[in-house]
Design an enzyme around this catalytic site. Structure first.
Site, mmCIF file in Angstrom:
data_model
loop_
_atom_site.group_PDB
_atom_site.id
_atom_site.type_symbol
_atom_site.label_atom_id
_atom_site.label_comp_id
_atom_site.label_asym_id
_atom_site.label_seq_id
_atom_site.Cartn_x
_atom_site.Cartn_y
_atom_site.Cartn_z
ATOM 1 N N GLY A 44 0.803 -1.227 0.000
ATOM 2 C CA GLY A 44 0.000 0.000 0.000
ATOM 3 C C GLY A 44 0.834 1.274 0.000
ATOM 4 O O GLY A 44 2.053 1.248 -0.239
ATOM 5 N N VAL A 45 0.163 2.377 0.297
ATOM 6 C CA VAL A 45 0.836 3.682 0.295
ATOM 7 C C VAL A 45 1.987 3.676 1.293
ATOM 8 O O VAL A 45 3.072 4.177 1.022
ATOM 9 C CB VAL A 45 -0.174 4.810 0.635
ATOM 10 C CG1 VAL A 45 0.545 6.124 0.897
ATOM 11 C CG2 VAL A 45 -1.181 4.979 -0.493
ATOM 12 N N CYS A 46 1.775 3.062 2.452
ATOM 13 C CA CYS A 46 2.796 3.058 3.505
ATOM 14 C C CYS A 46 4.144 2.565 2.978
ATOM 15 O O CYS A 46 5.169 3.209 3.160
ATOM 16 C CB CYS A 46 2.322 2.187 4.660
ATOM 17 S SG CYS A 46 3.587 1.807 5.860
ATOM 18 N N LYS A 55 10.855 7.395 5.571
ATOM 19 C CA LYS A 55 11.756 7.142 6.701
ATOM 20 C C LYS A 55 13.162 6.808 6.212
ATOM 21 O O LYS A 55 14.153 7.149 6.857
ATOM 22 C CB LYS A 55 11.218 6.038 7.597
ATOM 23 C CG LYS A 55 10.483 6.576 8.811
ATOM 24 C CD LYS A 55 9.085 7.033 8.571
ATOM 25 C CE LYS A 55 8.858 8.470 8.285
ATOM 26 N NZ LYS A 55 7.471 8.833 8.029
ATOM 27 N N GLY A 184 1.601 23.552 3.719
ATOM 28 C CA GLY A 184 1.071 22.696 4.782
ATOM 29 C C GLY A 184 2.155 22.321 5.771
ATOM 30 O O GLY A 184 3.103 21.618 5.416
ATOM 31 N N ALA A 273 0.998 19.567 0.671
ATOM 32 C CA ALA A 273 0.703 18.539 1.685
ATOM 33 C C ALA A 273 -0.303 19.127 2.661
ATOM 34 O O ALA A 273 0.033 19.514 3.775
ATOM 35 C CB ALA A 273 1.988 18.124 2.398
ATOM 36 N N ASP A 316 -7.550 4.324 6.856
ATOM 37 C CA ASP A 316 -7.829 5.715 6.473
ATOM 38 C C ASP A 316 -9.234 5.891 5.907
ATOM 39 O O ASP A 316 -9.848 6.936 6.083
ATOM 40 C CB ASP A 316 -6.833 6.198 5.401
ATOM 41 C CG ASP A 316 -5.420 6.359 5.923
ATOM 42 O OD1 ASP A 316 -5.175 5.964 7.080
ATOM 43 O OD2 ASP A 316 -4.560 6.862 5.174
ATOM 44 N N HIS A 448 20.259 2.542 32.308
ATOM 45 C CA HIS A 448 21.058 3.773 32.296
ATOM 46 C C HIS A 448 22.305 3.543 31.457
ATOM 47 O O HIS A 448 22.891 2.471 31.559
ATOM 48 C CB HIS A 448 21.458 4.128 33.727
ATOM 49 C CG HIS A 448 22.344 5.341 33.794
ATOM 50 N ND1 HIS A 448 21.830 6.612 33.652
ATOM 51 C CD2 HIS A 448 23.680 5.468 33.964
ATOM 52 C CE1 HIS A 448 22.839 7.484 33.745
ATOM 53 N NE2 HIS A 448 23.975 6.818 33.931
HETATM 54 P P1 NAD Z 1 -1.842 17.211 7.994
HETATM 55 O O1 NAD Z 1 -3.275 17.283 8.324
HETATM 56 O O2 NAD Z 1 -0.890 16.599 8.951
HETATM 57 O O3 NAD Z 1 -1.289 18.670 7.697
HETATM 58 C C1 NAD Z 1 -1.848 19.520 6.739
HETATM 59 C C2 NAD Z 1 -1.479 20.938 7.118
HETATM 60 O O4 NAD Z 1 -1.817 21.775 6.033
HETATM 61 C C3 NAD Z 1 -2.241 21.442 8.340
HETATM 62 O O5 NAD Z 1 -1.294 21.992 9.220
HETATM 63 C C4 NAD Z 1 -3.170 22.494 7.750
HETATM 64 O O6 NAD Z 1 -3.448 23.537 8.655
HETATM 65 C C5 NAD Z 1 -2.381 22.956 6.549
HETATM 66 N N1 NAD Z 1 -3.155 23.536 5.460
HETATM 67 C C6 NAD Z 1 -4.334 23.118 4.957
HETATM 68 N N2 NAD Z 1 -4.705 23.886 3.915
HETATM 69 C C7 NAD Z 1 -3.735 24.810 3.745
HETATM 70 C C8 NAD Z 1 -3.534 25.886 2.832
HETATM 71 N N3 NAD Z 1 -4.407 26.160 1.874
HETATM 72 N N4 NAD Z 1 -2.422 26.638 2.949
HETATM 73 C C9 NAD Z 1 -1.518 26.360 3.936
HETATM 74 N N5 NAD Z 1 -1.657 25.366 4.818
HETATM 75 C C10 NAD Z 1 -2.745 24.592 4.728
HETATM 76 O O7 NAD Z 1 -1.790 16.507 6.554
HETATM 77 P P2 NAD Z 1 -0.566 15.902 5.739
HETATM 78 O O8 NAD Z 1 0.732 16.424 6.207
HETATM 79 O O9 NAD Z 1 -0.941 16.081 4.303
HETATM 80 O O10 NAD Z 1 -0.657 14.382 6.110
HETATM 81 C C11 NAD Z 1 -1.875 13.680 5.908
HETATM 82 C C12 NAD Z 1 -2.027 12.577 6.907
HETATM 83 O O11 NAD Z 1 -1.101 11.546 6.609
HETATM 84 C C13 NAD Z 1 -1.722 12.980 8.335
HETATM 85 O O12 NAD Z 1 -2.850 13.498 8.995
HETATM 86 C C14 NAD Z 1 -1.282 11.700 8.934
HETATM 87 O O13 NAD Z 1 -2.405 11.025 9.426
HETATM 88 C C15 NAD Z 1 -0.683 10.928 7.786
HETATM 89 N N6 NAD Z 1 0.771 10.917 7.871
HETATM 90 C C16 NAD Z 1 1.349 10.393 8.980
HETATM 91 C C17 NAD Z 1 2.725 10.378 9.084
HETATM 92 C C18 NAD Z 1 3.348 9.778 10.296
HETATM 93 O O14 NAD Z 1 2.676 9.016 10.984
HETATM 94 N N7 NAD Z 1 4.582 10.111 10.608
HETATM 95 C C19 NAD Z 1 3.518 10.932 8.090
HETATM 96 C C20 NAD Z 1 2.900 11.464 6.981
HETATM 97 C C21 NAD Z 1 1.519 11.450 6.883
#
Ligand code: NAD
Length: 475
Positions: A44-46, A55, A184, A273, A316, A448
């Site tokens: 999948g996407v992961c 990572k 984002g 993003a 999701d 430790h």
């Molecule tokens: P996100 O919801 O984490 O962040 C999106 C950001 O974009 C928010 O801070 C939002 O306020 C901002 N935003 C929205 N519209 C905007 C605009 N027009 N202009 C500027 N900023 C704007 O979403 P993401 O980073 O796309 O990731 C999606 C999902 O994927 C996450 O919610 C998470 O569940 C998952 N993900 C998880 C991991 C992890 O577990 N480490 C890593 C990547 C993605």
């Protein structure tokens, strides 16, 4: 051409960490399973274009940043030379190794894996358009929908140009642009922004809310924000992108917001993003009784059963948080439920990790949530300035905190910012799930010198006797 008709006990649509975990578990319980995915292997996407390749690249980013910082410790390396083709192929090999491993695990369990696109003809039958061009009808007793999510696109940010990337495009690492705008400041923006900044790109981040990682406790985010300010060209908060236009030299972006200094700027690349949305369309769900909510998520009950009793949904596609480990756990619950066991998806804590440098991780009740819900809590913080191990790692900026119920002294939540926070949070998850008290963590001998001691010392802070943090008693 007449489509072939086959049957299966369980059809799993979508082979990500939700779907493949569910399929493997169901096969282990003795069910006859068919797993359908668009890719040649489960993952999948992961695995193909998310957690795993990002990572791998974040590991490289950390090596680069440590090599640059090492002069502070008396070791000077020459400027790193980046062989982009080799880096890309190393990352691709990581993906290949893991996805083919999953393919083997699937075969060993005698799961029928079909590469193709599945569509519900009715509540008991899928039509599968195979990659080979053939079509198959698959009758099922139960189905699990695990089709995941895709990047959200905003009209102001949709520009058909190779210079505008989503996370998939950015992970392909087409080049190292001179400048990049990340739209984002969430998980993806900050993780991939960190990667490109380490590779040498001048990264600017634009976030529409007043802070990075909205919703996450500010004391944790502020540590990361200071670091992001150092590695990025600019962090623009309270700002949105209102227009993007392609020009010969790049993408001209127009900003709006209270803190905008330069209303228009040109970037070589733009990474969008701004969140993800569920893949719940084009699946023929209208031919079943499966219902969606207003945001397009599939409605499920505590067993992850949809409003069509034979069809379950996990990951999701059925709601936030959109995290791989939540999907895998839901997969297990759905399989047990459809096998007749009495189960429910009722986690006390789902850990979240942002794999930036430093990492941020949290689980259970956050301070922000407690404030919103007007819950009485006590917060015990252990700053990593007082941690021996953090000092040896030159990582004194970290913080470990426990969110504690003042009456029962139960650990309700844990938040960590610092190197390895993503690994450390597992102890917090166990503490919250097992209803541990602050004294349980305090009385547990931690090795430790490790960063895990910061959890024990945070519990000691709550109890008033942290060894490495002197807090004079108030009279
Ligand atoms: P996100 O919801 O984490 O962040 C999106 C950001 O974009 C928010 O801070 C939002 O306020 C901002 N935003 C929205 N519209 C905007 C605009 N027009 N202009 C500027 N900023 C704007 O979403 P993401 O980073 O796309 O990731 C999606 C999902 O994927 C996450 O919610 C998470 O569940 C998952 N993900 C998880 C991991 C992890 O577990 N480490 C890593 C990547 C993605």
């Amino acid at each position: 051409m007449n489509a072939q008709t086959n049957s299966t006990q369980l059809a799993v649509v979508g082979g990500g960490p939700g779907g493949y975990a569910a399929a493997f578990f169901a096969a282990d319980l003795g069910l006859q399973v068919t797993l359908i995915d668009l890719e040649p292997q489960p993952g999948g996407v992961c695995l193909y274009r998310g957690c795993i390749p990002s990572k791998a690249l974040l590991h490289v980013a950390k090596v680069l940043s440590e090599a640059r910082h090492a002069s502070q410790w008396g070791i000077t390396f020459s400027d790193p030379q980046i062989d982009l083709d080799k880096l890309r192929s190393w990352k691709n090999n990581v993906v290949q190794k893991l996805t083919s491993g999953l393919g083997q695990l699937s075969k060993q369990r005698k799961i029928t894996f079909i590469q193709g696109r599945a569509y519900f003809v009715d509540a008991r039958t899928l039509r599968i358009q195979k990659e080979s061009g053939e079509e198959e009808h698959l009758a099922f007793e139960h189905a699990i929908l695990a089709t995941g999510s895709r990047p959200a696109i905003l009209p102001s940010l949709s520009l058909d140009s190779p210079r505008v990337l989503d996370s998939t495009g950015a992970l392909e690492l087409p080049d190292i642009p001179h400048t990049m705008l990340v739209v984002g400041g969430g998980y993806i923006g900050l993780e991939l922004g960190t990667v490109y900044a380490a590779l040498g790109t001048k990264v600017s981040v634009v976030e529409m809310t007043p802070g990075l990682l909205p919703g996450v406790d500010r004391d944790l985010v502020s540590v990361l924000a200071r670091r992001m300010e150092k590695i990025c060209q600019a962090i623009m908060l309270n700002t949105t992108v209102v227009e993007m236009k392609e020009e010969q030299n790049g993408i001209r972006v127009r900003f709006e917001g209270s803190e905008v200094q330069e209303a228009e700027q040109v970037f070589d690349k733009v990474l969008v993003a701004v969140g993800r949305k569920p893949n719940s369309n084009d699946l023929g769900l209208e031919n079943t009784r499966v219902e969606l909510d207003a945001r397009g998520f599939v409605k499920v009950n505590a067993q992850r059963q949809t409003t069509e009793p034979g069809i379950y949904a996990i990951g999701d596609v059925c709601g936030e948080p959109m995290l791989a480990h939540k999907a895998s756990h839901e997969g297990r619950v759905a399989v047990e439920a459809l096998s007749g066991r009495k189960v429910a998806f009722q986690p006390q804590a789902i850990p979240a990790v942002v794999f930036t440098d430093p990492e941020i991780a949290w689980c259970g009740l956050t301070e922000t949530q407690a404030k919103q819900e007007n819950r009485s809590i006590q917060v015990a913080r252990f700053p990593w300035g007082a941690s021996g191990r953090a000092t040896t790692l030159d990582g004194n900026e970290g913080v470990t905190k426990l969110v504690i119920d003042p009456e029962s002294e139960r650990i309700l939540g844990v938040g960590i910012v610092g190197s390895g926070a993503g690994e450390l949070i597992a102890e917090g998850v166990l503490a919250v799930e097992m209803a541990a008290l602050a004294s349980d963590i305090s009385l547990t001998i931690h090795p430790h010198p490790t960063l895990s001691e910061t959890l024990m010392e945070a519990a000691d802070v709550f109890l008033g006797h942290s060894t490495h943090l002197y807090r004079p008693k108030r009279n």
